[in-house]
Design an enzyme around this catalytic site. Structure first.
Site, PDB file in Angstrom:
ATOM      1  N   ASN A   1      -1.965   6.982  -2.064  1.00 20.55           N
ATOM      2  CA  ASN A   1      -3.158   6.646  -1.273  1.00 20.55           C
ATOM      3  C   ASN A   1      -3.957   5.517  -1.922  1.00 20.55           C
ATOM      4  O   ASN A   1      -5.179   5.574  -2.025  1.00 20.55           O
ATOM      5  CB  ASN A   1      -4.046   7.888  -1.082  1.00 20.55           C
ATOM      6  CG  ASN A   1      -5.041   7.716   0.058  1.00 20.55           C
ATOM      7  OD1 ASN A   1      -4.774   6.986   1.012  1.00 20.55           O
ATOM      8  ND2 ASN A   1      -6.182   8.361  -0.044  1.00 20.55           N
ATOM      9  N   ASN A   2      -3.241   4.489  -2.352  1.00 22.31           N
ATOM     10  CA  ASN A   2      -3.896   3.356  -2.990  1.00 22.31           C
ATOM     11  C   ASN A   2      -3.001   2.133  -2.876  1.00 22.31           C
ATOM     12  O   ASN A   2      -1.775   2.246  -2.698  1.00 22.31           O
ATOM     13  CB  ASN A   2      -4.170   3.655  -4.465  1.00 22.31           C
ATOM     14  CG  ASN A   2      -5.192   2.715  -5.080  1.00 22.31           C
ATOM     15  OD1 ASN A   2      -5.831   1.925  -4.379  1.00 22.31           O
ATOM     16  ND2 ASN A   2      -5.356   2.786  -6.384  1.00 22.31           N
TER      17      ASN A   2
ATOM     18  N   HIS B   1       0.862  -1.179   0.000  1.00 24.84           N
ATOM     19  CA  HIS B   1       0.000   0.000   0.000  1.00 24.84           C
ATOM     20  C   HIS B   1       0.898   1.228   0.000  1.00 24.84           C
ATOM     21  O   HIS B   1       1.718   1.414   0.899  1.00 24.84           O
ATOM     22  CB  HIS B   1      -0.911   0.023   1.227  1.00 24.84           C
ATOM     23  CG  HIS B   1      -1.838   1.208   1.242  1.00 24.84           C
ATOM     24  ND1 HIS B   1      -3.118   1.159   0.723  1.00 24.84           N
ATOM     25  CD2 HIS B   1      -1.661   2.484   1.682  1.00 24.84           C
ATOM     26  CE1 HIS B   1      -3.689   2.341   0.856  1.00 24.84           C
ATOM     27  NE2 HIS B   1      -2.827   3.158   1.428  1.00 24.84           N
ATOM     28  N   CYS B   2       0.755   2.073  -1.012  1.00 24.56           N
ATOM     29  CA  CYS B   2       1.581   3.269  -1.144  1.00 24.56           C
ATOM     30  C   CYS B   2       0.820   4.464  -0.590  1.00 24.56           C
ATOM     31  O   CYS B   2      -0.231   4.846  -1.118  1.00 24.56           O
ATOM     32  CB  CYS B   2       1.944   3.502  -2.614  1.00 24.56           C
ATOM     33  SG  CYS B   2       2.968   4.975  -2.880  1.00 24.56           S
ATOM     34  N   VAL B   3       1.359   5.051   0.479  1.00 20.30           N
ATOM     35  CA  VAL B   3       0.668   6.186   1.089  1.00 20.30           C
ATOM     36  C   VAL B   3       0.787   7.440   0.230  1.00 20.30           C
ATOM     37  O   VAL B   3      -0.032   8.361   0.348  1.00 20.30           O
ATOM     38  CB  VAL B   3       1.237   6.470   2.501  1.00 20.30           C
ATOM     39  CG1 VAL B   3       0.976   5.317   3.436  1.00 20.30           C
ATOM     40  CG2 VAL B   3       2.736   6.781   2.441  1.00 20.30           C
TER      41      VAL B   3
END
Length: 339
Positions: free
Chosen positions: A182-183, A177-179
């Site tokens: 945001n996905n 999950h890549c902050v």
């Protein structure tokens, strides 16, 4: 004292930026931060540690737009400085116009990849697509075993899938999950993430190169390396590297600060980009890479006992070309085109 304070602030902000960038990367960077965290826990009061843990949990373990906003703010700050100072100075020094416009072209491409990556479906597993996704990958019996159900989604987990605690969904071929976008990064947006990461790395490297070239040009045109200065004792001294850096820092403080930031960003993103390229060439996800190294032994019940190390064999790798093809054309998409 003023220069010392500026340098201390400068180094502190660079280290903070490095910590933030490493802190929000996938688990592969967690080991580097774990040792530092254990050392700091010995000197930081317990109550402060609890408050810090709650804040970090809120930032890094819940889905929010905070880092997306920070991402945009950092790009705006860098491009504002580049447009306001670096571009006009380089234009006066007769840098080629196409070279000066290149960062803006890269920015446009990066924004496009960012939007695609953040808005695309990463491969969320639903009741409608569950049956078809179960047939895509075989269970390797080590990292992924048949019959395991997700207690939250109440479905059997397809091979290579994982439940994301941020989005509260199971994702097909889950990477991380890549902050920043945001996905989740999964089967259906992995290609967009790769292009996003690549364009961001090249953008930072391009701005760093142009800025460094400008400062070098300033040094050469002013003949600073062959000059001299009067020290505190009133003696004439030849210009040294330390004096040269001090002079540039005091003459162009914002430009030098931006150069340090984008250089650090280039190194971190470049290393992470190479890591993602390695994962793509070997048909692994960062989740699988971490799990294969975290496991102390094979999970095959018929193999050696857990006190013996067993080398994990990746059954999903099909050669460099097919591995790359799987990233840019996921198997489900290939089947749709074949119909």
């Amino acid at each position: 004292m003023e220069l010392a304070a500026l340098l201390a602030l400068y180094l502190g902000l660079l280290l903070l930026a490095a910590a933030v960038l490493l802190g929000v990367c996938p688990r592969s960077a967690a080991g580097a931060l774990g040792g530092a965290a254990r050392v700091l826990s010995l000197v930081i009061p317990t109550r402060l540690q609890r408050v810090t843990q709650k804040v970090l949990h809120r930032l890094f373990h819940t889905r929010s737009h905070l880092f997306t906003v920070l991402h945009v703010a950092l790009e705006v700050a860098v491009y504002a400085e580049y447009t306001w100072e670096v571009f006009p100075y380089c234009w006066e020094l007769e840098f080629h116009l196409l070279l000066l416009l290149l960062p803006y072209l890269l920015l446009a491409g990066n924004i496009g990849c960012f939007l695609l990556c953040s808005r695309a479906d990463p491969g969320i597993i639903t009741k409608l697509n569950h049956a078809s996704l179960m047939k895509i990958y075989a269970y390797d019996g080590a990292l992924f075993q048949k019959g395991i159900r997700c207690p939250t989604c109440n479905v059997e987990k397809p091979a290579r899938s994982k439940h994301c605690r941020f989005c509260n969904v199971c994702v097909h071929r889950f990477d991380h999950h890549c902050v920043w976008v945001n996905n989740c990064i999964g089967a259906f947006n992995a290609r967009y993430f790769f292009f996003y990461l690549f364009t961001l790395t090249v953008t930072a490297a391009t701005i760093a190169s142009i800025t460094a070239a400008f400062l070098i040009q300033v040094v050469l045109l002013t003949n600073l390396m062959h000059g001299s200065y009067i020290d505190d004792q009133g003696q004439e001294q030849a210009v040294e590297i330390r004096f040269l850096i001090q002079h540039l820092f005091l003459t162009f403080p914002r430009i030098v600060f931006m150069l340090g930031f984008v250089t650090l960003l280039t190194l971190l993103l470049g290393a992470y980009c190479c890591f993602n390229l390695y994962l793509a060439l070997t048909n692994q996800t960062s989740n699988e890479w971490h799990k294969s190294r975290r496991s102390g032994c094979s999970r095959h019940p018929t193999l050696q006992p857990c006190d013996r190390q067993v080398v994990y064999k990746n059954i999903y790798s099909k050669g460099v070309w097919m591995n790359l093809k799987e990233i840019f054309k996921p198997p489900t998409l290939l089947k749709r085109h074949g119909k």
